[in-house]
Write an enzyme that holds these catalytic residues in place. Structure first.
Site, PDB file in Angstrom:
ATOM      1  N   ASP A 117       0.842  -1.212   0.000  1.00  0.00           N
ATOM      2  CA  ASP A 117       0.000   0.000   0.000  1.00  0.00           C
ATOM      3  C   ASP A 117       0.874   1.258   0.000  1.00  0.00           C
ATOM      4  O   ASP A 117       0.591   2.226  -0.692  1.00  0.00           O
ATOM      5  CB  ASP A 117      -0.891  -0.029   1.249  1.00  0.00           C
ATOM      6  CG  ASP A 117      -1.952   1.056   1.232  1.00  0.00           C
ATOM      7  OD1 ASP A 117      -2.256   1.601   2.302  1.00  0.00           O
ATOM      8  OD2 ASP A 117      -2.440   1.398   0.138  1.00  0.00           O
ATOM      9  N   ASN A 139      -2.245 -11.040  -4.198  1.00  0.00           N
ATOM     10  CA  ASN A 139      -2.048 -12.481  -4.258  1.00  0.00           C
ATOM     11  C   ASN A 139      -0.719 -12.797  -3.574  1.00  0.00           C
ATOM     12  O   ASN A 139       0.337 -12.346  -4.034  1.00  0.00           O
ATOM     13  CB  ASN A 139      -2.018 -12.964  -5.720  1.00  0.00           C
ATOM     14  CG  ASN A 139      -3.408 -12.871  -6.336  1.00  0.00           C
ATOM     15  OD1 ASN A 139      -4.387 -13.297  -5.726  1.00  0.00           O
ATOM     16  ND2 ASN A 139      -3.498 -12.262  -7.505  1.00  0.00           N
ATOM     17  N   LYS A 141       1.886 -15.259  -3.166  1.00  0.00           N
ATOM     18  CA  LYS A 141       2.290 -16.479  -3.908  1.00  0.00           C
ATOM     19  C   LYS A 141       3.212 -17.363  -3.089  1.00  0.00           C
ATOM     20  O   LYS A 141       3.099 -18.557  -3.081  1.00  0.00           O
ATOM     21  CB  LYS A 141       3.003 -16.087  -5.213  1.00  0.00           C
ATOM     22  CG  LYS A 141       2.333 -14.996  -6.029  1.00  0.00           C
ATOM     23  CD  LYS A 141       1.043 -15.427  -6.687  1.00  0.00           C
ATOM     24  CE  LYS A 141       1.257 -16.002  -8.054  1.00  0.00           C
ATOM     25  NZ  LYS A 141      -0.036 -16.248  -8.752  1.00  0.00           N
ATOM     26  N   LYS A 163      -9.448   8.383 -11.075  1.00  0.00           N
ATOM     27  CA  LYS A 163      -9.088   6.986 -10.744  1.00  0.00           C
ATOM     28  C   LYS A 163      -7.714   6.627 -11.322  1.00  0.00           C
ATOM     29  O   LYS A 163      -7.451   6.820 -12.502  1.00  0.00           O
ATOM     30  CB  LYS A 163     -10.129   6.025 -11.328  1.00  0.00           C
ATOM     31  CG  LYS A 163     -11.525   6.204 -10.745  1.00  0.00           C
ATOM     32  CD  LYS A 163     -12.474   5.104 -11.188  1.00  0.00           C
ATOM     33  CE  LYS A 163     -12.812   5.194 -12.648  1.00  0.00           C
ATOM     34  NZ  LYS A 163     -13.893   4.207 -13.010  1.00  0.00           N
TER      35      LYS A 163
HETATM   36  C1  LIG Z   1       5.472   4.970   3.143  1.00  0.00           C
HETATM   37  C2  LIG Z   1       5.182   6.277   2.428  1.00  0.00           C
HETATM   38  C3  LIG Z   1       3.730   6.569   2.390  1.00  0.00           C
HETATM   39  C4  LIG Z   1       3.454   8.001   2.158  1.00  0.00           C
HETATM   40  C5  LIG Z   1       2.733   8.179   0.859  1.00  0.00           C
HETATM   41  C6  LIG Z   1       1.388   7.563   0.903  1.00  0.00           C
HETATM   42  C7  LIG Z   1       0.477   8.258  -0.054  1.00  0.00           C
HETATM   43  C8  LIG Z   1      -0.929   8.189   0.398  1.00  0.00           C
HETATM   44  C9  LIG Z   1      -1.452   6.792   0.209  1.00  0.00           C
HETATM   45  C10 LIG Z   1      -2.460   6.499   1.276  1.00  0.00           C
HETATM   46  C11 LIG Z   1      -2.835   5.062   1.255  1.00  0.00           C
HETATM   47  C12 LIG Z   1      -3.821   4.774   2.353  1.00  0.00           C
HETATM   48  O1  LIG Z   1      -3.463   4.083   3.241  1.00  0.00           O
HETATM   49  S1  LIG Z   1      -5.382   5.462   2.315  1.00  0.00           S
HETATM   50  C13 LIG Z   1      -6.145   4.607   3.638  1.00  0.00           C
HETATM   51  C14 LIG Z   1      -7.104   3.508   3.158  1.00  0.00           C
HETATM   52  N1  LIG Z   1      -8.138   4.089   2.317  1.00  0.00           N
HETATM   53  C15 LIG Z   1      -9.174   4.782   2.859  1.00  0.00           C
HETATM   54  O2  LIG Z   1      -9.339   4.937   4.079  1.00  0.00           O
HETATM   55  C16 LIG Z   1     -10.127   5.402   1.817  1.00  0.00           C
HETATM   56  C17 LIG Z   1     -11.594   5.283   2.277  1.00  0.00           C
HETATM   57  N2  LIG Z   1     -12.451   5.569   1.129  1.00  0.00           N
HETATM   58  C18 LIG Z   1     -12.706   6.879   0.799  1.00  0.00           C
HETATM   59  O3  LIG Z   1     -12.319   7.830   1.512  1.00  0.00           O
HETATM   60  C19 LIG Z   1     -13.484   7.086  -0.464  1.00  0.00           C
HETATM   61  O4  LIG Z   1     -14.214   5.922  -0.809  1.00  0.00           O
HETATM   62  C20 LIG Z   1     -12.532   7.455  -1.660  1.00  0.00           C
HETATM   63  C21 LIG Z   1     -11.744   8.736  -1.318  1.00  0.00           C
HETATM   64  C22 LIG Z   1     -11.558   6.298  -1.955  1.00  0.00           C
HETATM   65  C23 LIG Z   1     -13.399   7.684  -2.897  1.00  0.00           C
HETATM   66  O5  LIG Z   1     -14.407   8.588  -2.510  1.00  0.00           O
HETATM   67  P1  LIG Z   1     -14.822   9.804  -3.476  1.00  0.00           P
HETATM   68  O6  LIG Z   1     -13.729  10.756  -3.644  1.00  0.00           O
HETATM   69  O7  LIG Z   1     -16.118  10.286  -2.950  1.00  0.00           O
HETATM   70  O8  LIG Z   1     -14.985   9.125  -4.883  1.00  0.00           O
HETATM   71  P2  LIG Z   1     -16.243   8.331  -5.437  1.00  0.00           P
HETATM   72  O9  LIG Z   1     -17.127   9.321  -6.168  1.00  0.00           O
HETATM   73  O10 LIG Z   1     -16.847   7.468  -4.385  1.00  0.00           O
HETATM   74  O11 LIG Z   1     -15.528   7.356  -6.486  1.00  0.00           O
HETATM   75  C24 LIG Z   1     -14.811   7.935  -7.568  1.00  0.00           C
HETATM   76  C25 LIG Z   1     -14.715   6.850  -8.612  1.00  0.00           C
HETATM   77  O12 LIG Z   1     -13.961   5.737  -8.076  1.00  0.00           O
HETATM   78  C26 LIG Z   1     -14.776   4.578  -8.080  1.00  0.00           C
HETATM   79  N3  LIG Z   1     -14.505   3.812  -6.878  1.00  0.00           N
HETATM   80  C27 LIG Z   1     -14.419   4.299  -5.620  1.00  0.00           C
HETATM   81  N4  LIG Z   1     -14.131   3.301  -4.756  1.00  0.00           N
HETATM   82  C28 LIG Z   1     -14.043   2.161  -5.514  1.00  0.00           C
HETATM   83  C29 LIG Z   1     -13.765   0.798  -5.218  1.00  0.00           C
HETATM   84  N5  LIG Z   1     -13.509   0.389  -3.968  1.00  0.00           N
HETATM   85  N6  LIG Z   1     -13.758  -0.091  -6.241  1.00  0.00           N
HETATM   86  C30 LIG Z   1     -13.995   0.310  -7.500  1.00  0.00           C
HETATM   87  N7  LIG Z   1     -14.269   1.586  -7.871  1.00  0.00           N
HETATM   88  C31 LIG Z   1     -14.288   2.493  -6.867  1.00  0.00           C
HETATM   89  C32 LIG Z   1     -16.218   5.076  -8.109  1.00  0.00           C
HETATM   90  O13 LIG Z   1     -17.051   4.070  -8.671  1.00  0.00           O
HETATM   91  C33 LIG Z   1     -16.082   6.283  -9.003  1.00  0.00           C
HETATM   92  O14 LIG Z   1     -15.956   5.808 -10.322  1.00  0.00           O
HETATM   93  P3  LIG Z   1     -16.670   6.645 -11.536  1.00  0.00           P
HETATM   94  O15 LIG Z   1     -18.157   6.650 -11.205  1.00  0.00           O
HETATM   95  O16 LIG Z   1     -16.058   8.023 -11.478  1.00  0.00           O
HETATM   96  O17 LIG Z   1     -16.300   5.868 -12.777  1.00  0.00           O
END
Ligand SMILES: CCCCCCCCCCCC(=O)SCCNC(=O)CCNC(=O)[C@H](O)C(C)(C)COP(=O)(O)OP(=O)(O)OC[C@H]1O[C@@H](n2cnc3c(N)ncnc32)[C@H](O)[C@@H]1OP(=O)(O)O
Length: 196
Positions: A117, A139, A141, A163
């Site tokens: 991640d 996956n 492996k 995306k």
């Molecule tokens: C070591 C150095 C590190 C330092 C560097 C690290 C860099 C940062 C990396 C952080 C990594 C993390 O750990 S982040 C922590 C884990 N993740 C989270 O907690 C995120 C929780 N989820 C959310 O907050 C939300 O669901 C978002 C932000 C992901 C999306 O919300 P949104 O912005 O409202 O967008 P939304 O309209 O829902 O979706 C936009 C488009 O994406 C699609 N979409 C959204 N989710 C999905 C999904 N799961 N599967 C498929 N498609 C999806 C929608 O269908 C839509 O497609 P379309 O209709 O437009 O076609």
């Protein structure tokens, strides 16, 4: 302090790989990405925009540390990342310490997922700005031996609006063993939408 620089806990393989990538960085094709425990950056300011619950942020942010960076030297995640701009890919060299054990003698799946991640996240961050992980498929492996050194290769496969679709794999230093592979979706945060 940049925690992605060599320290006494690094094995010979880890140092060798680090030196190889630093050499590759001399002509600018690769760039070493520094990594800090809790360095506030502009990005933190940006991210606050998305979390209106500033109270939580204000009260707790001073204690906040980047998860993989808060283990004692050599006991958790020892890693360094390098980015190749032209190829839109990031390599992470990673040595998982003894506190990351899952099955006896092997890395915990959650520790592997953390580095996947983080590496994919860094790649997505460079390509797309403030992003969050929406989906991560891994996956597993082959089990990764504790304290061994592995190489995570991560790249952007496709960008569609907000995306970003990325993939990565984890291989042994000699590239002979494929340990894990993953695909992911990162979504660029929309300032018009609050996340909570
Ligand atoms: C070591 C150095 C590190 C330092 C560097 C690290 C860099 C940062 C990396 C952080 C990594 C993390 O750990 S982040 C922590 C884990 N993740 C989270 O907690 C995120 C929780 N989820 C959310 O907050 C939300 O669901 C978002 C932000 C992901 C999306 O919300 P949104 O912005 O409202 O967008 P939304 O309209 O829902 O979706 C936009 C488009 O994406 C699609 N979409 C959204 N989710 C999905 C999904 N799961 N599967 C498929 N498609 C999806 C929608 O269908 C839509 O497609 P379309 O209709 O437009 O076609």
């Amino acid at each position: 302090m940049d925690l992605s620089l060599p320290n006494p806990s690094w094995s010979k393989d880890m140092r060798l790989l680090f030196d190889q990538f630093m050499k590759k960085s001399e002509d600018g094709s690769w760039k070493h990405l520094p990594s800090y425990k809790n360095k506030f950056s502009r990005r933190i300011e940006d991210i606050k925009v998305f979390f209106p619950d500033a109270k939580l942020i204000k009260e707790k942010i001073s204690q906040a540390q980047l998860f993989p960076r808060n283990f004692e030297e050599g006991l958790g995640f020892e890693y360094a990342m390098f980015h190749n701009h032209a190829e839109d890919r990031t390599v992470c060299i990673f040595q998982g310490g003894p506190y990351l054990q899952g099955a006896p003698g092997f890395l915990h799946g959650g520790a592997i997922a953390t580095m996947i991640d983080s590496t994919l996240g860094m790649t997505a961050l460079i390509a797309g700005g403030i992003v969050m992980t929406a989906n991560l498929n891994i996956n597993f492996k082959r089990p990764i031996p504790l304290c061994s050194v592995v190489v995570i290769n991560s790249q952007v496969d496709k960008v569609e609006g907000r995306k970003l679709f990325l993939s990565c794999n984890i291989r042994s230093v000699d590239e002979q063993t494929l340990y894990s592979e993953a695909t992911s979706l990162f979504v660029k945060l929309d300032p018009e939408k609050s996340l909570t």
